[in-house]
Design a protein around this motif. Structure first.
Motif, PDB file in Angstrom:
ATOM      1  N   SER A  89       9.846  -0.122 -22.341  1.00  0.00           N
ATOM      2  CA  SER A  89       9.520  -1.377 -21.652  1.00  0.00           C
ATOM      3  C   SER A  89       8.233  -1.159 -20.873  1.00  0.00           C
ATOM      4  CB  SER A  89      10.657  -1.790 -20.711  1.00  0.00           C
ATOM      5  OG  SER A  89      10.944  -0.759 -19.781  1.00  0.00           O
ATOM      6  N   PRO A  90       7.359  -2.148 -20.831  1.00  0.00           N
ATOM      7  CA  PRO A  90       6.060  -1.961 -20.169  1.00  0.00           C
ATOM      8  C   PRO A  90       6.197  -1.830 -18.654  1.00  0.00           C
ATOM      9  CG  PRO A  90       6.354  -4.233 -20.856  1.00  0.00           C
ATOM     10  CD  PRO A  90       7.504  -3.480 -21.420  1.00  0.00           C
ATOM     11  N   VAL A  91       5.325  -1.026 -18.060  1.00  0.00           N
ATOM     12  CA  VAL A  91       5.250  -0.876 -16.605  1.00  0.00           C
ATOM     13  C   VAL A  91       3.974  -1.582 -16.143  1.00  0.00           C
ATOM     14  CG1 VAL A  91       5.049   0.759 -14.704  1.00  0.00           C
ATOM     15  CG2 VAL A  91       6.500   1.309 -16.670  1.00  0.00           C
ATOM     16  N   GLN A  92       4.153  -2.645 -15.377  1.00  0.00           N
ATOM     17  CA  GLN A  92       2.999  -3.444 -14.944  1.00  0.00           C
ATOM     18  C   GLN A  92       2.229  -2.726 -13.836  1.00  0.00           C
ATOM     19  OE1 GLN A  92       2.065  -6.147 -16.480  1.00  0.00           O
ATOM     20  NE2 GLN A  92       3.897  -6.241 -17.796  1.00  0.00           N
ATOM     21  N   GLN A  93       0.924  -2.612 -14.009  1.00  0.00           N
ATOM     22  CA  GLN A  93       0.039  -2.006 -13.015  1.00  0.00           C
ATOM     23  C   GLN A  93      -1.043  -3.032 -12.682  1.00  0.00           C
ATOM     24  OE1 GLN A  93       0.972   0.683 -11.730  1.00  0.00           O
ATOM     25  NE2 GLN A  93       2.178   1.797 -13.272  1.00  0.00           N
ATOM     26  N   THR A  94      -0.909  -3.700 -11.516  1.00  0.00           N
ATOM     27  CA  THR A  94      -1.843  -4.761 -11.126  1.00  0.00           C
ATOM     28  C   THR A  94      -3.027  -4.168 -10.383  1.00  0.00           C
ATOM     29  OG1 THR A  94       0.030  -6.260 -10.894  1.00  0.00           O
ATOM     30  CG2 THR A  94      -2.055  -6.969  -9.927  1.00  0.00           C
ATOM     31  N   LYS A  95      -4.221  -4.595 -10.772  1.00  0.00           N
ATOM     32  CA  LYS A  95      -5.444  -4.107 -10.115  1.00  0.00           C
ATOM     33  C   LYS A  95      -5.443  -4.546  -8.659  1.00  0.00           C
ATOM     34  CE  LYS A  95     -10.417  -3.771 -10.787  1.00  0.00           C
ATOM     35  NZ  LYS A  95     -11.578  -4.185 -11.606  1.00  0.00           N
ATOM     36  N   GLY A  96      -5.772  -3.599  -7.746  1.00  0.00           N
ATOM     37  CA  GLY A  96      -5.785  -3.893  -6.320  1.00  0.00           C
ATOM     38  C   GLY A  96      -4.451  -3.660  -5.662  1.00  0.00           C
ATOM     39  N   SER A  97      -3.452  -3.215  -6.454  1.00  0.00           N
ATOM     40  CA  SER A  97      -2.131  -2.945  -5.906  1.00  0.00           C
ATOM     41  C   SER A  97      -1.798  -1.467  -6.072  1.00  0.00           C
ATOM     42  CB  SER A  97      -1.067  -3.785  -6.617  1.00  0.00           C
ATOM     43  OG  SER A  97      -1.340  -5.173  -6.468  1.00  0.00           O
ATOM     44  N   VAL A  98      -0.842  -0.999  -5.262  1.00  0.00           N
ATOM     45  CA  VAL A  98      -0.390   0.390  -5.378  1.00  0.00           C
ATOM     46  C   VAL A  98       0.356   0.545  -6.709  1.00  0.00           C
ATOM     47  CG1 VAL A  98       1.113   2.164  -4.404  1.00  0.00           C
ATOM     48  CG2 VAL A  98      -0.209   0.672  -2.883  1.00  0.00           C
ATOM     49  N   PRO A  99      -0.036   1.534  -7.536  1.00  0.00           N
ATOM     50  CA  PRO A  99       0.652   1.729  -8.821  1.00  0.00           C
ATOM     51  C   PRO A  99       2.120   2.110  -8.625  1.00  0.00           C
ATOM     52  CG  PRO A  99      -1.440   2.900  -8.783  1.00  0.00           C
ATOM     53  CD  PRO A  99      -1.169   2.458  -7.372  1.00  0.00           C
ATOM     54  N   ASN A 100       2.943   1.628  -9.530  1.00  0.00           N
ATOM     55  CA  ASN A 100       4.352   2.020  -9.526  1.00  0.00           C
ATOM     56  C   ASN A 100       4.495   3.272 -10.391  1.00  0.00           C
ATOM     57  OD1 ASN A 100       7.096   2.255  -9.522  1.00  0.00           O
ATOM     58  ND2 ASN A 100       7.486   0.391 -10.692  1.00  0.00           N
ATOM     59  N   VAL A 101       4.734   4.439  -9.759  1.00  0.00           N
ATOM     60  CA  VAL A 101       4.790   5.706 -10.500  1.00  0.00           C
ATOM     61  C   VAL A 101       6.207   6.270 -10.572  1.00  0.00           C
ATOM     62  CG1 VAL A 101       2.395   6.310  -9.979  1.00  0.00           C
ATOM     63  CG2 VAL A 101       4.219   7.047  -8.418  1.00  0.00           C
ATOM     64  N   THR A 102       7.182   5.523 -10.129  1.00  0.00           N
ATOM     65  CA  THR A 102       8.570   6.005 -10.192  1.00  0.00           C
ATOM     66  C   THR A 102       8.968   6.271 -11.647  1.00  0.00           C
ATOM     67  OG1 THR A 102       9.117   4.697  -8.236  1.00  0.00           O
ATOM     68  CG2 THR A 102      10.953   5.466  -9.598  1.00  0.00           C
ATOM     69  N   GLY A 103       9.537   7.446 -11.875  1.00  0.00           N
ATOM     70  CA  GLY A 103       9.958   7.832 -13.226  1.00  0.00           C
ATOM     71  C   GLY A 103       8.912   8.615 -13.991  1.00  0.00           C
ATOM     72  N   MET A 104       7.695   8.743 -13.415  1.00  0.00           N
ATOM     73  CA  MET A 104       6.628   9.469 -14.115  1.00  0.00           C
ATOM     74  C   MET A 104       6.668  10.955 -13.790  1.00  0.00           C
ATOM     75  SD  MET A 104       3.256   7.054 -13.863  1.00  0.00           S
ATOM     76  CE  MET A 104       3.242   5.380 -14.499  1.00  0.00           C
ATOM     77  N   GLY A 105       6.026  11.728 -14.636  1.00  0.00           N
ATOM     78  CA  GLY A 105       5.776  13.113 -14.333  1.00  0.00           C
ATOM     79  C   GLY A 105       4.616  13.227 -13.362  1.00  0.00           C
ATOM     80  N   LEU A 106       4.418  14.416 -12.775  1.00  0.00           N
ATOM     81  CA  LEU A 106       3.409  14.604 -11.738  1.00  0.00           C
ATOM     82  C   LEU A 106       2.006  14.327 -12.251  1.00  0.00           C
ATOM     83  CD1 LEU A 106       2.655  15.484  -8.891  1.00  0.00           C
ATOM     84  CD2 LEU A 106       2.643  17.865  -9.701  1.00  0.00           C
ATOM     85  N   LYS A 107       1.709  14.761 -13.482  1.00  0.00           N
ATOM     86  CA  LYS A 107       0.352  14.580 -14.014  1.00  0.00           C
ATOM     87  C   LYS A 107      -0.018  13.108 -14.091  1.00  0.00           C
ATOM     88  CE  LYS A 107      -0.483  14.436 -18.316  1.00  0.00           C
ATOM     89  NZ  LYS A 107      -0.665  14.668 -19.773  1.00  0.00           N
ATOM     90  N   ASP A 108       0.850  12.286 -14.668  1.00  0.00           N
ATOM     91  CA  ASP A 108       0.556  10.863 -14.815  1.00  0.00           C
ATOM     92  C   ASP A 108       0.520  10.168 -13.464  1.00  0.00           C
ATOM     93  OD1 ASP A 108       0.378  11.046 -17.563  1.00  0.00           O
ATOM     94  OD2 ASP A 108       2.501  10.607 -17.888  1.00  0.00           O
ATOM     95  N   ALA A 109       1.434  10.553 -12.557  1.00  0.00           N
ATOM     96  CA  ALA A 109       1.469   9.923 -11.233  1.00  0.00           C
ATOM     97  C   ALA A 109       0.175  10.194 -10.470  1.00  0.00           C
ATOM     98  CB  ALA A 109       2.673  10.434 -10.449  1.00  0.00           C
ATOM     99  N   LEU A 110      -0.289  11.447 -10.467  1.00  0.00           N
ATOM    100  CA  LEU A 110      -1.539  11.777  -9.782  1.00  0.00           C
ATOM    101  C   LEU A 110      -2.721  11.020 -10.388  1.00  0.00           C
ATOM    102  CD1 LEU A 110      -1.203  15.636  -9.214  1.00  0.00           C
ATOM    103  CD2 LEU A 110      -1.216  13.845  -7.470  1.00  0.00           C
ATOM    104  N   TYR A 111      -2.741  10.925 -11.708  1.00  0.00           N
ATOM    105  CA  TYR A 111      -3.834  10.229 -12.391  1.00  0.00           C
ATOM    106  C   TYR A 111      -3.956   8.788 -11.890  1.00  0.00           C
ATOM    107  CZ  TYR A 111      -6.386   7.950 -16.200  1.00  0.00           C
ATOM    108  OH  TYR A 111      -7.290   7.205 -16.930  1.00  0.00           O
TER     109      TYR A 111
END
Length: 701
Positions: free
Chosen positions: A640-662
């Motif tokens: 299922s897609p994870v929405q990432q809105t420009k100008g908003s804090v990214p939702n990184v819950t469920g990600m690994g550390l590499k992707d979250a830091l990116y």
């Protein structure tokens, strides 16, 4: 006058006698030369010449992938002709000019004599004019190559006097691996293994060499009178070196740790009957292990692995189904004057299904099934065992296979309790290879294949004889029986005596066995157990059948089949599964996916690469550049897609550390990390308004 006549008569008589004697001599000479000439000439020649055999180069035995398992390597006896013309020419100039340097070279190469000692040896040979002087025995080919470059020897036979006699020695490059199966080629004893079975092809045709006797009783070759030998043919086996190494190592580890007496492990290819590996280890007096006998071919009471034959019989004759009930009597049942015991009591276990009795490896259950089905016609049960070919050797291409024993009512040792005891693997004698053949037939949808070890016989790279898979029985039972038997064998691993061996990565099926073995006149007092496991893997698409049989030491602490033989099977199966992982589809009927992998959020392109590499099932489409979360849905991975809105804090819950830091650092956030694993919490929720110089704390677990 009378005196004169008397004298003349005597003279004439002597003269006639001399004439007759001379004639006799002439007749004898004529007879010897013309009538008996060939005989006496051959006798004379035999005193001065003789023919010796020239051994042919023995053929090489190869593994299926082309590695040498047994081959002949050349060794050389080095002799010298000190009467060679070159060495004697000009008062021995060549010898005198080179003897010092040759002695130094020989000393450096062999290291068994000093240069001075070698010089003395060479001088004595030269002085004696020995034409066949032995300098060194059994040197390697590499040493011979160096020897030919030495002073004097490099001049050749006529000038340097070098005579090299070639002979071959048989070696197994992989040493212990399948040593007993490949066999030994011995000059003064009978060959064993494949070396014996295929000796006619391997040995080639012996040649001959004419040898002439010289002074001192030594024989030297006569040039131009050799009959060249014909080299032996090569054998391509079904063995796989990597698989053999896996099987041998797994068996060795258990043998050493349990100080077992001897053991065998057989690996057979299900569809063909090819033996891919076969290990046989026996404990030596010093505590080490060696392939001293082919235990895979030796007959013994098999124990509980024989119960497969019992359930095939009663199910096929429709006396029972796997869901019918049988009373275990809590693991104890008296019949006549004897009592059947289960290896472990089953308190409270009375009426259980046939399937569960098999899973528990209940002796009582199997004995009751056979007795209640065949007590009135025991030979019907025997007929089933014969149909399964348990009364015949497998016919594998090895000499020395033991003769199985399946009794009937006419046998001398038959008694009223023979039938129930046969049902759980006693009072019968079969080999581990026969057990393997039966279990392989179940894995192969009922078709029984003949086990074999050789693919082809080759002559200069061209096959002169090829061996194909051979079906010995089209069907061992009905498909209905086969389906039930497979479920029962799988149940042993999931819900029975082998459940400790269960693997989360692939499914396998099999049966444990533990048999008490008699120790000669001491009987069963020493508590010697034979542990066994027979099975196949993967259960949903069987590729290999593996049988392990280990005879333990007296009073061994660990002796159950599931604890001794089972781990060997599991180690072999695990390693072969790992090797074949890239080539095979997932072997389990249900997904067994690492949850850290299954539920991480990541980029679509990375998920696609993972799924393609591991050949995992997926549903729906994934955009390469989108961020998605994954979950298992209906045995497939769904996204299922994870929405990432420009100008908003990214939702990184469920990600690994590499992707979250990116994502967080590209959004301009300062990140504080706590823990390891995947993101379970973030201090600023996803979708919140971004602010300058914000710090976010992410927690991982």
């Amino acid at each position: 006058m009378e005196v004169k006549k008397d004298i003349l008569w005597r003279v004439y008589l002597c003269f006639i006698g001399m004439v007759l004697f001379g004639v006799a001599i002439l007749v004898k000479v004529f007879t010897v030369q013309n009538v008996e000439g060939n005989y006496w000439r051959s006798m004379a020649d035999s005193l001065h010449t003789r023919y010796v055999n020239l051994d042919a180069d023995r053929g090489t035995i190869y593994s299926e992938e082309g590695r040498m398992l047994s081959t002949s390597i050349p060794y050389f006896d080095i002799r010298m002709d000190f009467a060679a013309d070159g060495l004697r020419d000009k008062n021995g100039k060549i010898f005198k000019d080179n003897v010092d340097s040759l002695s130094i070279c020989l000393s450096r190469l062999f290291g068994d004599h000093t240069a001075a000692e070698y010089k003395q040896i060479l001088r004595e040979g030269y002085k004696s004019k020995d034409r066949y002087f032995l300098l060194k025995r059994d040197i390697l080919f590499t040493q011979y190559q160096q020897l030919r470059t030495f002073p004097m020897f490099r001049l050749g036979k006529n000038k340097g006097g070098l005579i090299a006699e070639t002979k071959n020695k048989r070696i197994n490059p992989f040493k212990l691996l399948a040593n007993r199966t490949i066999g030994l080629s011995r000059q003064n004893a009978q060959n064993v293994g494949l070396e014996r079975t295929y000796d006619e092809y391997l040995k080639g045709v012996t040649g001959k060499r004419l040898m002439r006797r010289i002074a001192g009783g030594t024989f030297v070759p006569v040039e131009g009178y050799d009959i060249e030998p014909e080299n032996g043919r090569d054998i391509i086996t079904t063995l796989d070196v990597n698989m053999q190494d896996i099987v041998e190592t797994a068996l060795m580890n258990m043998m050493v740790s349990n100080e077992a007496e001897h053991g065998t492990c057989i690996l057979m290819e299900v569809k063909t009957g090819k033996i891919k590996a076969i290990a046989n280890l026996g404990r030596q007096p010093d505590g080490s292990y060696f392939e001293d006998m082919n235990y895979a071919l030796q007959v013994a009471e098999p124990g509980s692995t024989f119960k497969l034959a019992t359930v095939i019989s009663v199910l096929d004759d429709k006396y029972y189904t796997m869901n019918d009930q049988v009373n275990l009597n809590e693991g104890r049942w008296q019949i006549g004057r004897r009592t059947v015991f289960d290896s472990e009591p089953h308190p409270g276990q009375t009426n259980v299904t046939v399937k569960h009795a098999f899973e528990l490896s209940s002796n009582v259950g199997m004995a009751k099934l056979a007795y209640q089905s065949y007590s009135k016609r025991p030979n019907d049960f025997v007929a089933h065992l014969r149909k399964l070919r348990l009364d015949k050797p497998t016919g594998i291409d090895l000499v020395g296979e033991g003769k199985p024993v399946i009794k009937n009512t006419k046998s001398r040792t038959w008694s009223n309790t023979s039938l129930p005891w046969m049902a759980f693997g006693y009072e019968v004698l079969i080999s581990p290879l026969q057990t393997c053949m039966l279990y392989n037939a179940v894995a192969n949808n009922g078709t029984m294949m003949k086990p074999y070890l050789v693919n082809a016989i080759m002559d200069y790279g061209q096959p002169v004889k090829e061996f194909e898979p051979e079906v010995v029985l089209d069907s061992i039972c009905t498909q209905s029986t086969l389906k039930q038997v497979k479920l029962m064998l799988e149940g042993v691993v999931t819900n029975g005596t082998a459940k400790a061996l269960w693997s989360p990565y692939y499914k396998f099926a099999g049966k444990t066995g533990t048999a008490l073995v008699a120790n000669g006149s001491r009987g069963y007092a020493d508590k010697i157990y034979q542990s066994s496991f027979a099975g196949y893997f993967p259960a949903n698409d069987p590729q290999y059948t593996c049988v392990v049989v280990i005879k333990n030491k007296p009073h061994a602490v660990k002796f159950y089949g599931g604890a001794v033989a089972g781990p060997v099977f599991r180690e072999v199966a695990d390693k072969l599964y790992a090797i074949a992982l890239e080539k095979q589809k997932p072997m389990r009927a249900t997904l067994a996916i690492d949850t850290l992998l299954a539920f991480k959020t990541g980029q679509g392109r990375e998920w696609k690469e993972i799924l393609t590499t591991l050949n995992l099932p997926m549903q729906g489409n994934v955009n390469n550049n989108s961020w998605v979360s994954a979950k298992v849905d209906d045995k497939k991975i769904a996204f299922s897609p994870v929405q990432q809105t420009k100008g908003s804090v990214p939702n990184v819950t469920g990600m690994g550390l590499k992707d979250a830091l990116y994502l967080l650092e590209n959004a301009g956030l300062r990140v504080i990390i706590r823990g390891a694993g995947k993101v379970t919490n973030q201090s600023i929720p996803g979708g919140a308004q971004l602010e300058r110089n914000q710090t976010i704390v992410i927690e991982l677990s």
